[in-house]
Write a protein that holds these residues in place. Structure first.
Motif, short mmCIF file in Angstrom:
data_model
loop_
_atom_site.label_atom_id
_atom_site.label_comp_id
_atom_site.label_asym_id
_atom_site.label_seq_id
_atom_site.Cartn_x
_atom_site.Cartn_y
_atom_site.Cartn_z
N PRO A 353 -4.44 17.72 9.89
CA PRO A 353 -4.40 18.48 8.63
C PRO A 353 -5.68 18.36 7.81
CG PRO A 353 -2.32 17.35 8.97
CD PRO A 353 -3.23 16.87 10.04
N LYS A 354 -6.26 17.13 7.76
CA LYS A 354 -7.50 16.95 7.00
C LYS A 354 -8.64 17.77 7.58
CE LYS A 354 -6.71 12.21 5.31
NZ LYS A 354 -7.25 10.82 5.33
N VAL A 355 -8.74 17.78 8.91
CA VAL A 355 -9.79 18.53 9.58
C VAL A 355 -9.59 20.03 9.37
CG1 VAL A 355 -10.84 19.07 11.82
CG2 VAL A 355 -10.17 16.71 11.29
N MET A 356 -8.35 20.49 9.49
CA MET A 356 -8.05 21.90 9.31
C MET A 356 -8.37 22.36 7.89
SD MET A 356 -4.49 22.15 11.49
CE MET A 356 -4.31 23.91 11.27
N GLU A 357 -8.08 21.52 6.91
CA GLU A 357 -8.38 21.88 5.52
C GLU A 357 -9.89 21.99 5.31
OE1 GLU A 357 -8.13 20.11 0.98
OE2 GLU A 357 -7.46 18.89 2.68
N LEU A 358 -10.64 20.99 5.81
CA LEU A 358 -12.09 21.03 5.66
C LEU A 358 -12.69 22.21 6.42
CD1 LEU A 358 -13.45 17.37 5.73
CD2 LEU A 358 -13.71 19.08 3.95
N GLN A 359 -12.11 22.56 7.56
CA GLN A 359 -12.59 23.71 8.31
C GLN A 359 -12.49 24.98 7.47
OE1 GLN A 359 -10.77 24.20 12.17
NE2 GLN A 359 -11.28 26.36 12.27
N GLN A 360 -11.37 25.16 6.79
CA GLN A 360 -11.21 26.34 5.93
C GLN A 360 -12.21 26.33 4.78
OE1 GLN A 360 -9.24 28.95 6.57
NE2 GLN A 360 -8.72 27.90 8.50
N ARG A 361 -12.45 25.14 4.22
CA ARG A 361 -13.41 25.05 3.11
C ARG A 361 -14.83 25.32 3.55
NH1 ARG A 361 -12.55 19.45 0.33
NH2 ARG A 361 -14.33 20.25 -0.88
N VAL A 362 -15.20 24.84 4.76
CA VAL A 362 -16.54 25.12 5.29
C VAL A 362 -16.72 26.61 5.51
CG1 VAL A 362 -18.04 24.83 7.30
CG2 VAL A 362 -16.88 22.85 6.33
N MET A 363 -15.71 27.27 6.07
CA MET A 363 -15.79 28.71 6.30
C MET A 363 -15.89 29.48 4.99
SD MET A 363 -12.97 28.93 9.39
CE MET A 363 -13.04 30.70 9.56
#
Length: 574
Positions: A353-363
């Motif tokens: 979940p942490k990685v998925m959240e950061l992925q969305q923020r990077v995009m």
């Protein structure tokens, strides 16, 4: 042993290639070159094959040994490429894909579940176009499979079923799909030549993916390299062939003045057990080849960035830019290593979940950069200084840019015909390569090659033309005869230096030009610039914390402050 003439022509070609690389690339950096054996037989396996004929000359430049290349036989018939290939004693190989021809009629798969190996033809002529061990190739890289049995003109049995979704879609269409017939080619003469080269202690370079491509991931490796290594060691008792994996990493591979890193991995030692299995033939031979090919593939993964998709690669690169490794400025080769580490970690924790959240923020951050029209590295240049200082900084940069532009202008105008012709020809070659390939996406892998080849031919020709114009002009004057000869010769001699100086001035000017946009943004939209800086700082901090938390779970030697200490020690050979 190689003759004096062979060594001489190789060294001349290498000297020319060095000039070409120094002009085309801003930087080419080797990594791990100290691992290459200084003597004895070596096979360099190189991937990904992303830059057609540029890849081999990058390896030639950085490996420190004379090497022979396997080159597609059809390339030997191209004037420029064939000429240089003969200079470096390249070994021509007839590739099956170069002999592939459109199949008569259309093919389809009637039942994937009950009979996935039976291909039915519509108006086909299988008995005349195919035979066992030939292959059928589906369009647009959807798949390829070897023919096991030809039953009739309209029915064949393949050895391996097509499993790709796109392949299933086109094979189960009511009217079937077009296809190509690819003949099986025996390469005994090529293997004999390679075995002899290795037995004489020389080096062979092979691109095990086959042809070049412009995909984000490595293609499946072909088994030819294992037949070369195991075959040579089985044929010549006591021969110890080392296999060195080489990873090519380009930053905008086809662009002029881009950057590249070539990384050499640990040499693979071929065990005596595998050689003995190879000698046994049959199933044991296939097992030996398969085992060695797996070892090569795993070794290549340690020196390449195999993202799987362009989107994943862009995400990894964005995260790498935002990560703060103890506030250290990274070498180009360290950037490549960090990309690879991030990719390994991302593939392990991508569903966290942490990685998925950061992925969305990077995009989302990337989209914000697009909206403002700047790059990530320019965000820090959107200074929060007062407007007066920003205005002075903008005026100063525009003034310097103007001066550099005037200095770069002569060389730019003089070389403009070459730039235009190189772009047109390389684009046409890319389109032609794309049409004849089943794996290329846009044919970008041939662009750099043709830009280099066109420049190599047209630049001396253009300089000779300018010198001729100078000669014609001075003939109309009353100058002494010696000056009528000296001035055209001086023109010929000075033009390359003028061009290179203009190139360097233009390069510096381009860097300054890129700094103007963030300055303008800071001047006209200070609040937007401040918001962007804050977003970047917060995102950078979150990514750094996440990586420092998860890094030790993937890499035992991970240290958020000293992550590059191990990497840095590998630069000592450069």
């Amino acid at each position: 042993m190689q003759s004096f003439a062979q060594k001489f022509t190789y060294d001349v070609a290498l000297w020319i290639f060095n000039l070409m690389l120094d002009i085309f690339f801003r930087e080419v950096r080797p990594r791990g070159a100290h691992k290459i054996p200084k003597e004895g037989p070596v096979i360099f396996v190189v991937a990904p094959h992303a830059n057609q004929f540029v890849d081999p000359i990058v390896l030639m430049r950085e490996c420190g040994r004379r090497v022979s290349f396997l080159i597609a036989e059809k390339s030997m018939h191209q004037k420029g490429i064939g000429f240089f290939a003969r200079m470096i004693s390249a070994i021509p190989v007839i590739r099956p894909q170069d002999l592939a021809k459109p199949g008569q009629g259309r093919i389809q798969l009637l039942n994937r579940k009950t009979d996935p190996l039976r291909i039915i033809g519509i108006d086909t002529q299988f008995t005349t176009q195919l035979k066992p061990r030939d292959s059928i190739v589906l369009p647009k890289g959807c798949g390829i499979s070897e023919v096991d049995q030809v039953i009739s003109d309209t029915e064949i049995i393949i050895k391996k079923e097509f499993k790709e979704l796109r392949a299933m879609e086109i094979l189960t269409q009511s009217d079937g799909t077009a296809y190509k017939c690819m003949p099986h080619i025996e390469q005994d003469s090529v293997y004999k030549c390679v075995h002899d080269e290795l037995n004489n202690g020389r080096c062979i370079t092979i691109f095990p993916e086959g042809g070049s491509h412009d995909r984000a991931e490595m293609l499946p490796l072909k088994a030819g390299v294992t037949l070369m290594a195991l075959g040579a060691m089985a044929k010549y008792e006591g021969l110890d062939v080392k296999i060195v994996p080489c990873g090519l990493n380009y930053f905008h591979a086809h662009r002029f003045r881009s950057r590249a890193v070539i990384e050499f991995g640990n040499p693979i030692t071929v065990s005596a057990e595998l050689v003995q299995k190879f000698k046994s033939g049959g199933t044991a031979k296939r097992e030996a080849c398969s085992t060695l090919l797996d070892s090569i593939y795993n070794a290549l993964k340690t020196v390449t960035i195999n993202a799987g998709s362009y989107e994943t690669l862009m995400l990894i690169q964005a995260a790498r830019r935002l990560y703060k490794p103890a506030h250290k400025k990274l070498h180009l080769s360290q950037v490549v290593d960090l990309n690879r580490r991030f990719l390994i970690g991302y593939n392990i924790f991508r569903d966290d979940p942490k990685v998925m959240e950061l992925q969305q923020r990077v995009m989302a951050y990337n989209q914000l950069l697009k909206y403002h029209g700047i790059k990530d590295h320019q965000v820090s240049k959107t200074s929060n200084e007062n407007n007066g200082r920003l205005l002075w900084l903008l005026i100063k940069r525009i003034f310097i840019l103007t001066i550099l532009g005037l200095w770069a202008f002569p060389g730019g105008i003089l070389n403009l015909p070459v730039v235009i012709v190189a772009k047109v020809i390389s684009q046409k070659k890319a389109q032609a390569a794309l049409k004849s390939s089943t794996v290329k996406i846009a044919g970008r892998d041939v662009l750099a090659t043709w830009k280099l080849l066109v420049g190599l031919v047209l630049l001396p020709t253009l300089y000779a033309f300018y010198s001729l114009i100078m000669f014609i002009v001075v003939l109309q004057t009353n100058l002494d005869t010696k000056w009528k000869l000296i001035l055209p010769l001086a023109t010929w001699s000075l033009l390359p230096f003028v061009s290179y100086a203009s190139l360097r001035f233009g390069e510096i000017g381009h860097d300054i030009f890129k700094s103007i946009q963030p300055t303008v943004m800071a001047l006209l939209d200070p609040k937007g610039a401040e918001t962007l800086r804050q977003n970047r700082e917060k995102l950078s901090s979150n990514i750094t914390e996440l990586i420092n938390e998860y890094g030790p779970k993937v890499f035992p030697d991970f240290d958020g402050r000293l992550i590059y200490s191990h990497t840095h020690t590998q630069q000592t050979d450069q």
